[in-house]
Design an enzyme around this catalytic site. Structure first.
Site, PDB file in Angstrom:
ATOM      1  N   ARG A 166     -23.533-117.275   7.585  1.00 50.33           N
ATOM      2  CA  ARG A 166     -22.969-118.293   6.684  1.00 50.33           C
ATOM      3  C   ARG A 166     -24.054-119.019   5.890  1.00 50.33           C
ATOM      4  O   ARG A 166     -23.979-120.226   5.654  1.00 50.33           O
ATOM      5  CB  ARG A 166     -22.135-119.322   7.460  1.00 50.33           C
ATOM      6  N   SER A 234     -12.461-121.835   8.473  1.00 47.13           N
ATOM      7  CA  SER A 234     -13.281-122.484   9.510  1.00 47.13           C
ATOM      8  C   SER A 234     -13.984-123.702   8.915  1.00 47.13           C
ATOM      9  O   SER A 234     -14.684-123.577   7.918  1.00 47.13           O
ATOM     10  CB  SER A 234     -14.351-121.525  10.025  1.00 47.13           C
ATOM     11  N   GLU A 332     -18.788-127.029   1.695  1.00 48.28           N
ATOM     12  CA  GLU A 332     -19.758-127.941   1.079  1.00 48.28           C
ATOM     13  C   GLU A 332     -19.088-129.089   0.346  1.00 48.28           C
ATOM     14  O   GLU A 332     -18.031-128.909  -0.258  1.00 48.28           O
ATOM     15  CB  GLU A 332     -20.587-127.159   0.065  1.00 48.28           C
TER      16      GLU A 332
HETATM   17  N1  EPU Z   1     -10.727-120.252  20.245  1.00 54.65           N
HETATM   18  C1  EPU Z   1     -10.132-121.231  21.032  1.00 54.65           C
HETATM   19  N2  EPU Z   1      -9.220-122.054  20.450  1.00 54.65           N
HETATM   20  C2  EPU Z   1      -8.866-121.941  19.148  1.00 54.65           C
HETATM   21  C3  EPU Z   1      -9.476-120.962  18.353  1.00 54.65           C
HETATM   22  C4  EPU Z   1     -10.400-120.108  18.918  1.00 54.65           C
HETATM   23  O1  EPU Z   1     -10.427-121.360  22.192  1.00 54.65           O
HETATM   24  O2  EPU Z   1      -8.023-122.742  18.709  1.00 54.65           O
HETATM   25  C5  EPU Z   1     -11.721-119.353  20.872  1.00 54.65           C
HETATM   26  C6  EPU Z   1     -11.083-118.157  21.501  1.00 54.65           C
HETATM   27  O3  EPU Z   1     -11.683-117.961  22.737  1.00 54.65           O
HETATM   28  C7  EPU Z   1     -11.444-117.003  20.593  1.00 54.65           C
HETATM   29  C8  EPU Z   1     -12.772-117.481  20.029  1.00 54.65           C
HETATM   30  O4  EPU Z   1     -12.621-118.901  19.913  1.00 54.65           O
HETATM   31  O5  EPU Z   1     -11.576-115.827  21.305  1.00 54.65           O
HETATM   32  C9  EPU Z   1     -13.056-116.911  18.663  1.00 54.65           C
HETATM   33  O6  EPU Z   1     -11.972-117.179  17.781  1.00 54.65           O
HETATM   34  P1  EPU Z   1     -11.714-116.243  16.498  1.00 54.65           P
HETATM   35  O7  EPU Z   1     -11.716-114.827  16.882  1.00 54.65           O
HETATM   36  O8  EPU Z   1     -10.528-116.780  15.784  1.00 54.65           O
HETATM   37  O9  EPU Z   1     -13.003-116.440  15.628  1.00 54.65           O
HETATM   38  P2  EPU Z   1     -13.854-117.724  15.275  1.00 54.65           P
HETATM   39  O10 EPU Z   1     -15.183-117.566  15.901  1.00 54.65           O
HETATM   40  O11 EPU Z   1     -13.104-118.974  15.550  1.00 54.65           O
HETATM   41  C10 EPU Z   1     -14.991-116.630  13.168  1.00 54.65           C
HETATM   42  C11 EPU Z   1     -15.210-117.003  11.734  1.00 54.65           C
HETATM   43  C12 EPU Z   1     -13.931-116.765  10.937  1.00 54.65           C
HETATM   44  C13 EPU Z   1     -13.561-115.299  11.052  1.00 54.65           C
HETATM   45  C14 EPU Z   1     -13.359-114.947  12.532  1.00 54.65           C
HETATM   46  C15 EPU Z   1     -13.128-113.473  12.746  1.00 54.65           C
HETATM   47  C16 EPU Z   1     -16.915-118.727  11.736  1.00 54.65           C
HETATM   48  C17 EPU Z   1     -17.208-120.195  11.592  1.00 54.65           C
HETATM   49  N3  EPU Z   1     -15.620-118.386  11.636  1.00 54.65           N
HETATM   50  O12 EPU Z   1     -14.017-117.545  13.688  1.00 54.65           O
HETATM   51  O13 EPU Z   1     -14.224-117.062   9.578  1.00 54.65           O
HETATM   52  O14 EPU Z   1     -12.378-115.003  10.334  1.00 54.65           O
HETATM   53  O15 EPU Z   1     -14.573-115.283  13.282  1.00 54.65           O
HETATM   54  O16 EPU Z   1     -14.306-112.769  12.518  1.00 54.65           O
HETATM   55  O17 EPU Z   1     -17.831-117.936  11.910  1.00 54.65           O
HETATM   56  C18 EPU Z   1     -14.122-118.755   7.913  1.00 54.65           C
HETATM   57  O18 EPU Z   1     -15.365-118.706   7.885  1.00 54.65           O
HETATM   58  O19 EPU Z   1     -13.474-119.542   7.169  1.00 54.65           O
HETATM   59  C19 EPU Z   1     -13.403-117.925   8.862  1.00 54.65           C
HETATM   60  C20 EPU Z   1     -12.082-117.992   9.009  1.00 54.65           C
END
Ligand code: EPU
Length: 334
Positions: A166, A234, A332
């Site tokens: 990012r 996110s 941002e």
């Molecule tokens: N989780 C929770 N509670 C929640 C949401 C998530 O506990 O309400 C935990 C779960 O354990 C889940 C883990 O977080 O397994 C990861 O969640 P998810 O797979 O949804 O991915 P993320 O890490 O929350 C990142 C990116 C997303 C991208 C997804 C899929 C960042 C900041 N965000 O989210 O990007 O779509 O992975 O690759 O790196 C964005 O940047 O706007 C965005 C949506």
């Protein structure tokens, strides 16, 4: 030259958070050749200029006392290379997801994991968009940008863009470059990237559309649609902590998701931290933490930047108090 739009142009519909926002002046840029005039006119009138693409990763203030340039340049083209390699070039104002769909429909591999990310092509390199195991930098060839410090068009390759999670040179030197064209490496004979846990069960895949459809299904099931409920995806980065901090964290939170990085650091899940801090579904007036995905802050309607930032500060403070980890904002302030 496109004439300036009327005073106090309403930008509420130009940011996916749907924040109440307006700009003293706005100007639609339909051809990148207009950029030198835009900046010359602004300098003559003593006005600041900011660029806005799809407005999907920005937090707009209520009133901007300058010119908001709306990037609306269109155009995309493919050129073939050896061994099924294909280069796609798209102009900054193209919608990212439309570009993904257009390339996938032609059987080209490369962008399918990045389906449905809101925003424009020109904004994609700024934060090195990424999802489901692929980041823009994995497909990046080069981009053209207008350099405001020299008034010339430059071509930047991957190293010069300084991509990281990012992150890019465009975050280090905000306002310097206006991205005008992006070129990406695609493949006619590619293979699926199914490393992300939730894609690993897809089975044999012989067309990128299969992956794209699965990603669209995942995203629509997890993330609120900004057209229905304003949001910027996110709102925080997943925090990357040192091996020592990560080990101490895992010792007290064994159930937490943790992703070891190549350099030994550990990436934690901001969504998990926010949910465990008790904030999933939390609401403060017109803004709140999504009850579907804790990493997404939402605008229930009519919110301003002040209200949203108040909520963001509350989330950061609550998570820090509970876990000793300080979350960093992703979108941002503009
Ligand atoms: N989780 C929770 N509670 C929640 C949401 C998530 O506990 O309400 C935990 C779960 O354990 C889940 C883990 O977080 O397994 C990861 O969640 P998810 O797979 O949804 O991915 P993320 O890490 O929350 C990142 C990116 C997303 C991208 C997804 C899929 C960042 C900041 N965000 O989210 O990007 O779509 O992975 O690759 O790196 C964005 O940047 O706007 C965005 C949506």
């Amino acid at each position: 030259m496109t004439p300036p739009m009327p005073l106090n142009y309403d930008l509420t519909g130009h940011n996916t958070l749907g924040l109440r926002a307006s700009s003293h002046y706005a100007r639609r840029i339909e051809d990148e050749a207009e950029l030198p005039d835009l900046f010359a006119d602004a300098a003559r009138d003593g006005l600041p200029v900011r660029l806005l693409g799809g407005g999907s990763n920005v937090i707009l203030g209520e009133q901007y006392e300058g010119i908001t340039a709306l990037m609306a340049t269109r155009g995309r083209a493919l050129s073939g290379g050896a061994g099924g390699a294909v280069l796609v070039e798209a102009r900054a104002g193209e919608t990212w997801h439309d570009l993904v769909g257009w390339t996938v429909a032609q059987g080209l591999w490369g962008l399918e994991n990045l389906a449905l990310i809101p925003g424009t092509v020109g904004a994609a390199p700024i934060q090195n968009i990424g999802a489901y195991g692929v980041e823009l930098c994995d497909r990046f060839h080069a981009l053209d940008a207008y350099d405001r410090t020299t008034g010339s068009v430059v071509t930047l390759g991957p190293a010069e863009c300084r991509f990281a999670y990012r992150h890019s040179v465009f975050k280090e030197q905000p306002g310097r470059y206006v991205v005008t064209r992006v070129r990406l490496n695609l493949a006619r004979n590619g293979k699926p990237e199914l490393g992300y846990r939730e894609l690993s069960g897809l089975g044999p895949v012989d067309h990128p559309a299969t992956v794209m459809d699965a990603v669209i299904k995942l995203r629509t099931s997890k993330l609120p649609d900004w057209r229905v409920l304003g949001n910027a995806g996110s709102f925080f980065h997943n925090p990357v902590v040192s091996a020592a901090v990560g080990a101490a964290f895992m010792a007290t939170n064994p159930a937490a998701p943790a992703y070891p990085q190549a350099d030994g650091a550990i990436k934690l899940s901001a969504g998990w931290l926010i949910e465990q801090a008790g904030l999933k579904g939390y609401r403060a007036g017109p803004v709140g933490v999504s009850d579907r995905h804790a990493l997404v802050l939402v605008n229930y309607g009519g919110a301003t930047r002040t209200e949203l930032m108040g909520l963001a500060d509350h989330v950061v403070a609550t998570v820090e108090e509970r876990f000793g980890i300080r979350l960093k904002r992703e979108p941002e302030l503009l």
